[in-house]
Scaffold this motif. Structure first.
Motif, PDB file in Angstrom:
ATOM      1  N   HIS A 173       0.802  -1.215   0.000  1.00 64.55           N
ATOM      2  CA  HIS A 173       0.000   0.000   0.000  1.00 64.55           C
ATOM      3  C   HIS A 173       0.839   1.271   0.000  1.00 64.55           C
ATOM      4  O   HIS A 173       0.374   2.318  -0.427  1.00 64.55           O
ATOM      5  N   SER A 228       0.683   4.817  -2.190  1.00 67.09           N
ATOM      6  CA  SER A 228       0.926   6.074  -1.479  1.00 67.09           C
ATOM      7  C   SER A 228       2.376   6.132  -1.000  1.00 67.09           C
ATOM      8  O   SER A 228       3.034   5.102  -0.833  1.00 67.09           O
ATOM      9  N   ARG A 248       2.986   7.160  -7.467  1.00 66.48           N
ATOM     10  CA  ARG A 248       1.792   7.644  -8.145  1.00 66.48           C
ATOM     11  C   ARG A 248       1.439   6.754  -9.335  1.00 66.48           C
ATOM     12  O   ARG A 248       0.276   6.401  -9.550  1.00 66.48           O
ATOM     13  N   ASN A 249       2.443   6.376 -10.109  1.00 65.75           N
ATOM     14  CA  ASN A 249       2.197   5.554 -11.294  1.00 65.75           C
ATOM     15  C   ASN A 249       1.767   4.131 -10.954  1.00 65.75           C
ATOM     16  O   ASN A 249       1.065   3.485 -11.738  1.00 65.75           O
ATOM     17  N   GLY A 251       0.062   3.434  -8.185  1.00 65.78           N
ATOM     18  CA  GLY A 251      -1.097   3.494  -7.306  1.00 65.78           C
ATOM     19  C   GLY A 251      -0.766   3.198  -5.863  1.00 65.78           C
ATOM     20  O   GLY A 251      -1.595   2.680  -5.111  1.00 65.78           O
TER      21      GLY A 251
END
Length: 327
Positions: free
Chosen positions: A241, A276, A271-272, A274
């Motif tokens: 995550h 955090s 970001r790419n 997904g």
């Protein structure tokens, strides 16, 4: 020099290191037993220094060895004596400035004085005590998260560091499963922080374990990201995550520096994919501003809050909720 050259064994290249400890007769011992003991003390120092070293014996080495044995002996009784405690460092969301959660940090109060984790954690790892200590940390963190969630009526994430030996131990997954069942906690309240070195040592097994942990509903993060040897090809397969940017890249953070390039690259990578991204070691407003500008999701560090005992953390949590409601 010869030891650094690889040799072939069944079509594999094998690399070796050489660590040496030396003791001299009669200066360092008048009998074989004393000489061997002192040479071994020097050898252990060479190994802890990273290998490929020759370390001559000195009286200071025995003093250090005695201190080390003394600390390890006390550490074996730290749990039963109630000397271990958890402090909690708050983490802030940069999206809205709210409290995102806490990281649980282990502390040992030995003879009334706090011992640096840099001293006792490696000892716990080497001796195997980290398994029992890690179990205790997880249990305390789960109970604390359950208590806070019930009291404040909202889920609050607590991040817990998982040691290499703990992660690879066969009992790790069953113990977590039992702990979640006995504490009745929402698994999403617990975030397990695992260093990238651990998951890369036995990648396929690590991916399997990570998948099982995620299936339980736990959050997963890669700690100290950027300091190890992660493969981007494997990273996209890790069911994680969060990526945690190591504080060594944040400490001297400034625009146009190598650290800035690495931090921005990790944020972009997250970001790419997904995932955090949280940066630790944030100590001033300038660092926070840059991380916010670059799109970092969360921060942790003295600028937002220091590690604090449970009661103080609870007061921080209460005041943080008040600030968000008033905003």
């Amino acid at each position: 020099e010869y030891m650094r050259s690889p040799f072939s064994c069944q079509n594999h290249e094998v690399y070796s290191t050489l660590s040496l400890g030396a003791a001299t007769f009669p200066t360092d011992g008048a009998d074989p037993a004393t000489l061997l003991r002192n040479a071994d003390a020097a050898l252990q120092t060479a190994r802890r220094g990273g290998g490929d070293l020759l370390v001559p014996y000195s009286v200071e080495l025995n003093t250090q060895a005695d201190q080390r044995l003394d600390i390890e002996s006390d550490l074996r009784h730290a749990l039963e004596r109630g000397e271990l405690e958890l402090h909690y460092q708050p983490q802030q969301s940069l999206r809205d400035g709210a409290l995102a959660g806490f990281e649980a940090l282990l502390r040992w109060r030995r003879r009334g004085e706090l011992v640096s984790p840099a001293v006792f954690i490696p000892l716990a790892e080497e001796s195997g005590l980290i398994i029992a200590i890690g179990d205790w940390v997880l249990e305390q963190a789960c109970r604390q998260a359950s208590e806070w969630s019930a009291h404040y009526g909202r889920a609050l994430t607590i991040a817990v560091n998982i040691s290499p030996r703990q992660f690879t131990h066969p009992s790790f997954l069953p113990k977590i499963t039992d702990l979640l069942a006995t504490t009745h906690i929402d698994p999403a309240c617990i975030e397990l922080e695992i260093t990238e070195g651990v998951v890369m040592e036995n990648t396929e097994q690590a991916i399997t374990v990570l998948g099982q942990l995620r299936a339980l509903g736990l959050k997963l993060s890669i700690d100290d990201f950027g300091t190890g040897y992660s493969s981007l090809a494997y990273l996209k397969r890790f069911p994680i995550h969060k990526l945690k940017i190591d504080q060594s890249f944040v400490r001297q953070l400034a625009p146009g520096t190598g650290d800035a390039a690495i931090v921005q690259a990790v944020i972009g990578l997250g970001r790419n994919l997904g995932i955090s991204v949280i940066a630790e070691g944030v100590e001033n407003a300038g660092q926070r501003a840059l991380l916010h500008l670059w799109g970092c999701d969360e921060i942790q560090g003295y600028h937002y809050g220091r590690p604090m005992p449970p009661r103080e953390a609870q007061r921080y949590l209460r005041s943080s909720d008040s600030m968000v409601l008033a905003a």
